[in-house]
Design a protein around this motif. Structure first.
Motif, short mmCIF file in Angstrom:
data_model
loop_
_atom_site.label_atom_id
_atom_site.label_comp_id
_atom_site.label_asym_id
_atom_site.label_seq_id
_atom_site.Cartn_x
_atom_site.Cartn_y
_atom_site.Cartn_z
N ILE A 56 24.02 30.08 50.07
CA ILE A 56 22.82 29.80 49.28
C ILE A 56 23.20 29.42 47.86
N SER A 57 24.18 30.13 47.28
CA SER A 57 24.61 29.85 45.91
C SER A 57 25.17 28.45 45.77
N GLN A 58 25.85 28.00 46.80
CA GLN A 58 26.44 26.66 46.77
C GLN A 58 25.36 25.59 46.81
N SER A 59 24.27 25.87 47.51
CA SER A 59 23.26 24.83 47.68
C SER A 59 22.18 24.85 46.62
N THR A 60 22.21 25.82 45.70
CA THR A 60 21.22 25.87 44.62
C THR A 60 21.83 25.31 43.34
N PRO A 61 21.01 24.79 42.45
CA PRO A 61 21.55 24.23 41.21
C PRO A 61 22.18 25.31 40.32
N GLY A 62 23.19 24.92 39.59
CA GLY A 62 23.84 25.85 38.67
C GLY A 62 25.22 26.25 39.15
N ALA A 63 25.86 27.08 38.34
CA ALA A 63 27.21 27.54 38.66
C ALA A 63 27.17 28.51 39.84
N ILE A 64 28.05 28.29 40.80
CA ILE A 64 28.08 29.12 42.00
C ILE A 64 28.33 30.58 41.64
N ALA A 65 29.23 30.83 40.71
CA ALA A 65 29.56 32.21 40.33
C ALA A 65 28.34 32.94 39.78
N VAL A 66 27.56 32.27 38.96
CA VAL A 66 26.35 32.89 38.39
C VAL A 66 25.30 33.06 39.48
N ASN A 67 25.12 32.04 40.32
CA ASN A 67 24.13 32.11 41.39
C ASN A 67 24.41 33.27 42.34
N ILE A 68 25.67 33.42 42.73
CA ILE A 68 25.98 34.50 43.67
C ILE A 68 25.84 35.86 42.99
N SER A 69 26.16 35.95 41.71
CA SER A 69 25.97 37.21 40.99
C SER A 69 24.50 37.60 40.96
N VAL A 70 23.65 36.61 40.70
CA VAL A 70 22.21 36.87 40.67
C VAL A 70 21.71 37.31 42.05
#
Length: 191
Positions: A56-70
């Protein structure tokens, strides 16, 4: 109860801050560290959930590291956990970039810093290879031959046939969608 929540929030911030401060190379590099802390040590999420969050983090806009942390923070502690995890993940790069930009010319011309960064590239490459092996291990556990063959076929198509990565991703997405659709229809027809 509030003491327990405060401890959880502090733990989320500390782990995300640490991961963000000491993993270089971007999104996929944080996944093994998150697995170590959130899956193996604290057992707050399982391996499958982490891999789903990574997708999901890869497919959403923004940095993957921040997305997965969130996403991990939200899964563990709701909206407050997501915000705390986001701040923990964003703060180290912000501080590091502030220091580097204030003395950019000194960093640019320093041979030692340049050598350290080259060494980090090797570490990042090794971490990404480890992650790919772990992800493939999970695919092989499912015994889904389509997904198993998709990884080497995608590599072959890009590396040897020079097919654009975007076309490969679209094609693989279509195939996975079609496979899921037909599997769900088969399940419904059996019921």
């Amino acid at each position: 109860m509030k003491s327990k929540n405060l401890k959880l929030y502090l733990s989320l911030f500390k782990i995300n801050f640490y991961i963000s401060a000491f993993t270089f190379g971007g999104g996929y590099v944080v996944i093994p560290m998150m697995r170590k802390y959130f899956v193996n040590n604290l057992k707050l999420i399982n391996e499958e959930e982490l891999l789903d969050m990574a997708a999901i983090s890869q497919s959403t806009p923004g940095a993957i590291a921040v997305n997965i942390s969130v996403l991990v923070g939200y899964r563990i502690a709701g909206l407050t956990g997501a915000i705390i995890s986001c701040v923990g993940a964003v703060l180290p790069p912000l501080l590091i970039l502030t220091v580097i930009s204030s003395s950019y010319s000194a960093f640019r011309d320093n041979r030692i810093i340049s050598s350290i960064l080259k060494g980090m590239e090797a570490g990042v490459a090794a971490t990404i290879v480890d992650l790919v092996i772990d992800m493939n291990r999970e695919i092989l556990k499912d015994k889904n031959w389509l997904l198993t063959l998709m990884v080497p076929a995608s590599f072959f198509a890009n590396f040897f046939l020079n097919i654009n990565v975007v076309l490969i991703i679209i094609f693989c997405s279509f195939i996975c969608f079609a496979q899921s659709y037909f599997k769900s229809r088969r399940r419904r027809s059996k019921i």
